[in-house]
Structure formats: structure tokens, C-alpha cells
Motif scaffolding. Sequence first.
Motif, PDB file in Angstrom:
ATOM      1  N   ASP A 188       0.827  -1.206   0.000  1.00 36.12           N
ATOM      2  CA  ASP A 188       0.000   0.000   0.000  1.00 36.12           C
ATOM      3  C   ASP A 188       0.863   1.258   0.000  1.00 36.12           C
ATOM      4  OD1 ASP A 188      -2.478   1.228  -0.151  1.00 36.12           O
ATOM      5  OD2 ASP A 188      -2.673   1.423   2.020  1.00 36.12           O
ATOM      6  N   ILE A 189       1.971   1.197  -0.732  1.00 30.35           N
ATOM      7  CA  ILE A 189       2.847   2.355  -0.892  1.00 30.35           C
ATOM      8  C   ILE A 189       2.471   3.062  -2.191  1.00 30.35           C
ATOM      9  CG2 ILE A 189       5.223   3.099  -1.336  1.00 30.35           C
ATOM     10  CD1 ILE A 189       6.142   0.810   0.503  1.00 30.35           C
ATOM     11  N   ILE A 190       2.012   4.280  -2.080  1.00 25.07           N
ATOM     12  CA  ILE A 190       1.611   5.044  -3.261  1.00 25.07           C
ATOM     13  C   ILE A 190       2.840   5.317  -4.127  1.00 25.07           C
ATOM     14  CG2 ILE A 190       0.650   7.235  -4.068  1.00 25.07           C
ATOM     15  CD1 ILE A 190      -1.023   7.294  -1.497  1.00 25.07           C
ATOM     16  N   HIS A 191       2.692   5.076  -5.422  1.00 24.70           N
ATOM     17  CA  HIS A 191       3.793   5.309  -6.346  1.00 24.70           C
ATOM     18  C   HIS A 191       3.217   5.443  -7.751  1.00 24.70           C
ATOM     19  CE1 HIS A 191       2.981   1.035  -6.589  1.00 24.70           C
ATOM     20  NE2 HIS A 191       3.617   0.994  -7.755  1.00 24.70           N
ATOM     21  N   GLU A 192       4.034   5.952  -8.656  1.00 25.42           N
ATOM     22  CA  GLU A 192       3.650   6.026 -10.057  1.00 25.42           C
ATOM     23  C   GLU A 192       4.485   5.008 -10.824  1.00 25.42           C
ATOM     24  OE1 GLU A 192       3.195   9.320 -13.658  1.00 25.42           O
ATOM     25  OE2 GLU A 192       3.150   9.938 -11.547  1.00 25.42           O
ATOM     26  N   PHE A 193       3.816   4.124 -11.539  1.00 24.74           N
ATOM     27  CA  PHE A 193       4.496   3.083 -12.314  1.00 24.74           C
ATOM     28  C   PHE A 193       4.187   3.287 -13.787  1.00 24.74           C
ATOM     29  CE2 PHE A 193       4.343  -1.355 -14.087  1.00 24.74           C
ATOM     30  CZ  PHE A 193       5.725  -1.508 -14.167  1.00 24.74           C
ATOM     31  N   ARG A 194       5.242   3.392 -14.589  1.00 26.75           N
ATOM     32  CA  ARG A 194       5.086   3.583 -16.027  1.00 26.75           C
ATOM     33  C   ARG A 194       5.806   2.456 -16.755  1.00 26.75           C
ATOM     34  NH1 ARG A 194       6.963   9.954 -16.109  1.00 26.75           N
ATOM     35  NH2 ARG A 194       5.311  10.773 -14.754  1.00 26.75           N
ATOM     36  N   LEU A 195       5.065   1.702 -17.516  1.00 21.46           N
ATOM     37  CA  LEU A 195       5.633   0.666 -18.372  1.00 21.46           C
ATOM     38  C   LEU A 195       5.406   1.141 -19.804  1.00 21.46           C
ATOM     39  CD1 LEU A 195       6.998  -2.125 -18.175  1.00 21.46           C
ATOM     40  CD2 LEU A 195       4.741  -3.140 -18.511  1.00 21.46           C
ATOM     41  N   VAL A 196       6.488   1.543 -20.455  1.00 21.25           N
ATOM     42  CA  VAL A 196       6.392   2.220 -21.747  1.00 21.25           C
ATOM     43  C   VAL A 196       6.453   1.199 -22.874  1.00 21.25           C
ATOM     44  CG1 VAL A 196       7.351   4.035 -23.206  1.00 21.25           C
ATOM     45  CG2 VAL A 196       7.493   4.233 -20.702  1.00 21.25           C
ATOM     46  N   GLU A 197       5.347   1.024 -23.570  1.00 23.05           N
ATOM     47  CA  GLU A 197       5.255   0.028 -24.636  1.00 23.05           C
ATOM     48  C   GLU A 197       6.266   0.311 -25.750  1.00 23.05           C
ATOM     49  OE1 GLU A 197       3.594  -2.778 -24.805  1.00 23.05           O
ATOM     50  OE2 GLU A 197       2.811  -2.412 -22.784  1.00 23.05           O
ATOM     51  N   GLY A 198       6.973  -0.732 -26.165  1.00 27.44           N
ATOM     52  CA  GLY A 198       7.914  -0.625 -27.278  1.00 27.44           C
ATOM     53  C   GLY A 198       9.264  -0.045 -26.924  1.00 27.44           C
ATOM     54  N   ALA A 199       9.423   0.463 -25.713  1.00 21.29           N
ATOM     55  CA  ALA A 199      10.677   1.108 -25.329  1.00 21.29           C
ATOM     56  C   ALA A 199      11.662   0.091 -24.784  1.00 21.29           C
ATOM     57  CB  ALA A 199      10.421   2.191 -24.289  1.00 21.29           C
ATOM     58  N   GLY A 200      12.936   0.256 -25.167  1.00 24.91           N
ATOM     59  CA  GLY A 200      13.994  -0.601 -24.671  1.00 24.91           C
ATOM     60  C   GLY A 200      14.780   0.071 -23.560  1.00 24.91           C
ATOM     61  N   HIS A 201      15.928  -0.514 -23.259  1.00 25.64           N
ATOM     62  CA  HIS A 201      16.755   0.043 -22.187  1.00 25.64           C
ATOM     63  C   HIS A 201      17.316   1.404 -22.589  1.00 25.64           C
ATOM     64  CE1 HIS A 201      18.709  -0.530 -18.349  1.00 25.64           C
ATOM     65  NE2 HIS A 201      19.875  -0.196 -18.866  1.00 25.64           N
ATOM     66  N   VAL A 202      17.703   1.513 -23.817  1.00 24.88           N
ATOM     67  CA  VAL A 202      18.103   2.795 -24.403  1.00 24.88           C
ATOM     68  C   VAL A 202      17.286   2.959 -25.680  1.00 24.88           C
ATOM     69  CG1 VAL A 202      20.405   2.799 -23.386  1.00 24.88           C
ATOM     70  CG2 VAL A 202      20.056   1.689 -25.580  1.00 24.88           C
ATOM     71  N   GLY A 203      17.621   3.953 -26.489  1.00 24.31           N
ATOM     72  CA  GLY A 203      16.896   4.111 -27.741  1.00 24.31           C
ATOM     73  C   GLY A 203      16.129   5.409 -27.816  1.00 24.31           C
ATOM     74  N   PRO A 204      15.283   5.555 -28.841  1.00 21.04           N
ATOM     75  CA  PRO A 204      14.624   6.844 -29.112  1.00 21.04           C
ATOM     76  C   PRO A 204      13.788   7.381 -27.955  1.00 21.04           C
ATOM     77  CG  PRO A 204      14.358   5.329 -30.964  1.00 21.04           C
ATOM     78  CD  PRO A 204      14.964   4.535 -29.853  1.00 21.04           C
ATOM     79  N   ALA A 205      13.216   6.481 -27.142  1.00 22.05           N
ATOM     80  CA  ALA A 205      12.342   6.946 -26.060  1.00 22.05           C
ATOM     81  C   ALA A 205      13.107   7.357 -24.805  1.00 22.05           C
ATOM     82  CB  ALA A 205      11.332   5.858 -25.698  1.00 22.05           C
ATOM     83  N   ALA A 206      14.416   7.085 -24.769  1.00 18.89           N
ATOM     84  CA  ALA A 206      15.169   7.284 -23.525  1.00 18.89           C
ATOM     85  C   ALA A 206      15.157   8.743 -23.076  1.00 18.89           C
ATOM     86  CB  ALA A 206      16.594   6.785 -23.690  1.00 18.89           C
ATOM     87  N   ASP A 207      15.395   9.683 -24.001  1.00 14.77           N
ATOM     88  CA  ASP A 207      15.423  11.096 -23.614  1.00 14.77           C
ATOM     89  C   ASP A 207      14.057  11.558 -23.129  1.00 14.77           C
ATOM     90  OD1 ASP A 207      18.090  11.314 -24.159  1.00 14.77           O
ATOM     91  OD2 ASP A 207      17.862  12.551 -25.954  1.00 14.77           O
ATOM     92  N   ALA A 208      13.008  11.143 -23.811  1.00 18.65           N
ATOM     93  CA  ALA A 208      11.662  11.560 -23.412  1.00 18.65           C
ATOM     94  C   ALA A 208      11.323  11.028 -22.024  1.00 18.65           C
ATOM     95  CB  ALA A 208      10.636  11.076 -24.435  1.00 18.65           C
ATOM     96  N   ARG A 209      11.714   9.797 -21.741  1.00 21.31           N
ATOM     97  CA  ARG A 209      11.419   9.203 -20.440  1.00 21.31           C
ATOM     98  C   ARG A 209      12.232   9.879 -19.337  1.00 21.31           C
ATOM     99  NH1 ARG A 209      13.070   3.533 -21.446  1.00 21.31           N
ATOM    100  NH2 ARG A 209      12.484   3.197 -19.275  1.00 21.31           N
ATOM    101  N   THR A 210      13.503  10.198 -19.633  1.00 23.07           N
ATOM    102  CA  THR A 210      14.323  10.915 -18.645  1.00 23.07           C
ATOM    103  C   THR A 210      13.757  12.305 -18.402  1.00 23.07           C
ATOM    104  OG1 THR A 210      16.290   9.693 -19.328  1.00 23.07           O
ATOM    105  CG2 THR A 210      16.641  11.738 -18.100  1.00 23.07           C
ATOM    106  N   ARG A 211      13.316  12.956 -19.470  1.00 19.59           N
ATOM    107  CA  ARG A 211      12.712  14.280 -19.339  1.00 19.59           C
ATOM    108  C   ARG A 211      11.469  14.211 -18.453  1.00 19.59           C
ATOM    109  NH1 ARG A 211      11.662  14.809 -24.272  1.00 19.59           N
ATOM    110  NH2 ARG A 211      13.701  15.577 -24.949  1.00 19.59           N
ATOM    111  N   ASP A 212      10.666  13.174 -18.639  1.00 22.39           N
ATOM    112  CA  ASP A 212       9.464  13.021 -17.816  1.00 22.39           C
ATOM    113  C   ASP A 212       9.820  12.745 -16.354  1.00 22.39           C
ATOM    114  OD1 ASP A 212       7.787  13.484 -19.934  1.00 22.39           O
ATOM    115  OD2 ASP A 212       7.347  11.368 -20.316  1.00 22.39           O
TER     116      ASP A 212
END
Length: 268
Positions: free
Chosen positions: A232-256
Amino acid sequence: MMEIIQASFPAKSVGGDVDYRVLLPPDWKQGEQLPLVVHLHGAMSSSASLEAAKPLYEEVFEQGGFPRAVIACPSTPTAEGFYIDWPDGAAWETLVSDEFPEHLAATRGPFTATALIGASMGGYGVLKTAFCDPDRFTAVAAVSPAVFPGETPESVPEANIPSVLGDLHRAMAHGSNDPDTYVGNSVHGRARRNADRIRSRALPILVDCGAADEFLLHEGAEYLHQVLEELDIIHEFRLVEGAGHVGPAADARTRDAIRFLGAALIAR
């Protein structure tokens, strides 16, 4: 533009000089009381990772999503490091959780709050640090954290501990396979041990992972999500579809993730 400075300091916890980089807001003045963000890098990296993240911090800051803050990243080793305190060696967790922030407070502080952000090995480091002493921190954000889908040495599948992740897996038990030592260095174990304190603190927690992580870290992230829900620990969990460990989505995810910390620091 933010200014980045490279420096080093003699660290008692690790018995030698530690290189680090500090990112300062525009027109920063000595004695200005700002929050501190400790930025932990991933495996096989260094404080130079803050150089790569600088444009992302600047972008979110210029958009009003991040406050004036001091952001700092120490260089830590992978082998015999892993943000772990070694019984007969260097205390890298003590460095990042205590000695490094104390050095920064003396040279760039005083600070009004402290937040944590890290990716991969750094994600493991910030979560274990925050869950160890949640009252000290304003928020924690972990991107693709190096956490496993199991809570004992034997319960983690072989597929989830390739290469350097296997080294981390062994390091968590100090190479002994001792379950108590392993749990003591486990993000899951610390969440269970300190669940009441984490809940009462209402610590803002972000766990973000790509659903196509090449190292299967999404399985560990989902397991952690389940543990936090169970506790019961409140948290935000994001599982980003299609995203790998690095790659095009990495900067956007770090920015978020930076924006997530920024919101918590602005609202405190």
C-alpha cells in the motif's frame, strides 16, 4: 543556460578522491538556498552522464517544470561498486547517501530539500537509498532500474541476470549467496522493512521502465510495482510500450522523470 562544473573531493567512505559534476542554475550565487538533486549514473558510466542529461534539465527548467536547483552526479565504479557498502572495502552507498551530499552542502549549500534520480544501476541506487531513509528525501525517480523479479538469490531466474546484472545480483549478497545480506541490499527488502515510514512520509516515487527492455528489467520493475501495491505504498508506475533500455524513447522518459521530480520539489 545552466553551468556544469567538474570537481573532485577526498571521500573517507571509499578511501580516495571521487570525481563529480555539478549542474548549477543560471546566475547561481554562493549561499543561495536551493534543493539538491542527486543524479546517479548507470553501469559502466561516470559523472559525465550529467553532461548528457544537461539539455533535458535545461528544457524542463525553461518550461517551468523544474525549480532552481543544484544537480550533482558522482563517478562510482561498477565492479566492487554498485552503490553497495562492502564489508572489507569501499562504502559506495554511504558515499552517495551521506558523504557526497554533506560535501555538496558545505560547498554549494545549504539545501532546502533533497531528491534522487537515476537510471539502470543508478535507478537501483536511488531506490535503495530512498527506501532506507525516506524521511530525508522529497522524491525519487528511477528509470529502467536494475531490480529483479525475485527477493532471494535463488528466486531470480537466470534469464534476468546476464552479464553485469549477474555481477550486481552476486554483489547484493557480497558474493556469499547469504539471503539476509541480499535482502538488506534489495530494493524490495528495504521497501518491506520500511513500509510504514515510506507510507507516512508519502514519498513521491516514480518507477519507469520500457516494456521491451533488452535486459528484462521490465520484469523486475513490474515485480517491484506489485510489491509496492501489496505494501500500500503510493507510487507512479510507467511501463512504456515498445521502449527498450536505451533508444529513441530514452530522452523523453528521462525528461518526464525530471519533470516528476520538479513537480514534487515545486509543491513541497
